[in-house]
Design an enzyme around this catalytic site. Structure first.
Site, PDB file in Angstrom:
ATOM      1  N   ASP A   2      45.316  42.353  45.419  1.00  0.00           N
ATOM      2  CA  ASP A   2      45.639  41.554  46.608  1.00  0.00           C
ATOM      3  C   ASP A   2      46.550  42.352  47.551  1.00  0.00           C
ATOM      4  O   ASP A   2      46.787  41.943  48.688  1.00  0.00           O
ATOM      5  CB  ASP A   2      46.333  40.245  46.176  1.00  0.00           C
ATOM      6  CG  ASP A   2      46.213  39.149  47.228  1.00  0.00           C
ATOM      7  OD1 ASP A   2      45.262  39.214  48.033  1.00  0.00           O
ATOM      8  OD2 ASP A   2      47.043  38.233  47.232  1.00  0.00           O
ATOM      9  N   LYS A  27      37.148  31.911  44.365  1.00  0.00           N
ATOM     10  CA  LYS A  27      37.235  33.351  44.122  1.00  0.00           C
ATOM     11  C   LYS A  27      36.477  33.724  42.844  1.00  0.00           C
ATOM     12  O   LYS A  27      35.726  34.696  42.805  1.00  0.00           O
ATOM     13  CB  LYS A  27      38.704  33.785  44.029  1.00  0.00           C
ATOM     14  CG  LYS A  27      39.373  33.807  45.399  1.00  0.00           C
ATOM     15  CD  LYS A  27      40.882  33.937  45.354  1.00  0.00           C
ATOM     16  CE  LYS A  27      41.453  33.835  46.775  1.00  0.00           C
ATOM     17  NZ  LYS A  27      42.905  33.781  46.847  1.00  0.00           N
ATOM     18  N   GLN A  87      48.238  33.932  42.643  1.00  0.00           N
ATOM     19  CA  GLN A  87      47.862  33.035  43.743  1.00  0.00           C
ATOM     20  C   GLN A  87      49.112  32.351  44.280  1.00  0.00           C
ATOM     21  O   GLN A  87      49.772  31.596  43.568  1.00  0.00           O
ATOM     22  CB  GLN A  87      46.843  31.998  43.240  1.00  0.00           C
ATOM     23  CG  GLN A  87      46.390  31.008  44.289  1.00  0.00           C
ATOM     24  CD  GLN A  87      45.513  31.633  45.377  1.00  0.00           C
ATOM     25  OE1 GLN A  87      44.675  32.490  45.105  1.00  0.00           O
ATOM     26  NE2 GLN A  87      45.713  31.224  46.621  1.00  0.00           N
TER      27      GLN A  87
END
Ligand code: NDP
Length: 284
Positions: A120, A53, A97
């Site tokens: 996200d 990422k 994450q």
């Protein structure tokens, strides 16, 4: 019949190229889009996803930092870090994450994150905005799926969609996004009865289960669109495999996403796109 491929890798490259131009324009105005990540320090899979990422973000001209959390990190330290990043005007996106170390309460952390920098799109605040049809960051994986369907001109209105999996980060938001596009949506899960028969009714089948090659070709309606979000490690196989048995499914479906190269790259592209949106929101 052999299905046509919904090529997420190719589309993700197009999205990332378009981000470069937007980032350049932001940089000319003194804003460098920044995506920071909280990641479990001892989880090799998470660390490798996060490295990718950051790499793709850098290639688009963005910046970002990782903050490792481990068994010594307290819940309060995690919340303090989120508060610090939330307050930092140079940070435009914050990613937790998944999974964080087990002793940490991810839901509490996501509540603390709120919706403004949740690029996200998985905090309760962001999910609430999705349910309420309010603007906000949408979950990166289902957003990537929707972009893929849109790019290939897939008509969703009035179609029967079955989403297998009801997780908060994937199955449920994917179902809501399909519903917003006027599909008639059924969500299946581990207690669903006669899953193969249900799948055979689907014009659009989204697999978000986490079970390698569970969905077979004879579960698929001829001519269906098959989206395989699964990423499963299988011993002895070089690459991760999806939730759909690709070889048999491609003989029945009209369109199918490969694994790898389908939903995965679109997830990252959508995450970065959300982070650039967030930076642009500051100037708007
Ligand atoms: P979860 O484990 O959170 O959810 C899995 C879902 O599948 C649950 O709702 C579960 O049902 C359902 N399920 C499990 N077994 C069965 C079964 N035998 N029949 C029907 N339904 C079943 O997984 P995630 O949603 O986080 O991830 C799903 C997959 O997607 C994984 O392979 C993951 O690696 C991948 N993934 C891919 C991403 C990408 O970028 N491409 C991003 C995120 C995830 P129940 O609720 O009843 O337990």
């Amino acid at each position: 019949m052999s299905a046509q491929i919904l090529d997420g890798l190719a589309l993700s490259k197009v999205v990332r190229e378009s981000l470069k131009e937007r980032v350049l324009s932001l940089r000319e105005k003194g804003v460098i889009p920044r995506l920071d990540v909280l990641v479990a320090a001892h989880d090799p899979a998470s660390l490798s996803y996060v490295r990718m990422k950051h790499l793709w973000a850098e290639k688009a001209g963005m910046t970002g930092q990782s903050f490792p959390v481990d068994e010594n990190t307290t819940q309060q330290e995690l919340l303090d870090k989120i508060a610090e990043l939330n307050a930092n005007p140079d940070v435009h996106g914050i990613l937790l994450q998944h999974p964080l170390p087990k002793h940490l309460d991810e839901q509490e952390a996501l509540i603390a994150l709120g919706s403004e920098k949740d690029v996200d799109g998985i905090s309760p605040a962001s999910l609430g905005r999705l349910v309420a049809d309010l603007p906000g960051f949408r979950c990166a994986t289902p957003l990537g799926i929707m972009k893929l369907l849109e790019h290939y001109g897939m008509e969703l209105k009035g179609k029967k969609a079955v989403v297998v999996g009801r997780s908060v980060i994937l199955g449920k938001p994917a179902a809501l996004m399909l519903l917003q596009k006027h599909a008639t949506v059924t969500i299946a899960h581990s207690r669903t009865v006669d899953l193969p028969d249900l799948c055979r009714e689907a014009d659009i089948l989204v697999a978000a289960v986490g079970k390698a090659e569970m969905i077979k070709g004879d579960w698929i309606k001829p001519g269906a669109i098959v989206i395989d979000a699964g990423y499963n490690k299988v011993e002895g196989r070089k690459w991760d495999v999806g939730d759909v048995e690709f070889e048999s499914a491609k003989e029945v479906a009209a369109w199918i996403t490969p694994v790898p190269g389908g939903v995965g790259p679109m997830t990252v592209a959508s995450l970065l796109s959300n982070a650039v949106d967030s930076a642009e929101n500051i100037l708007a």
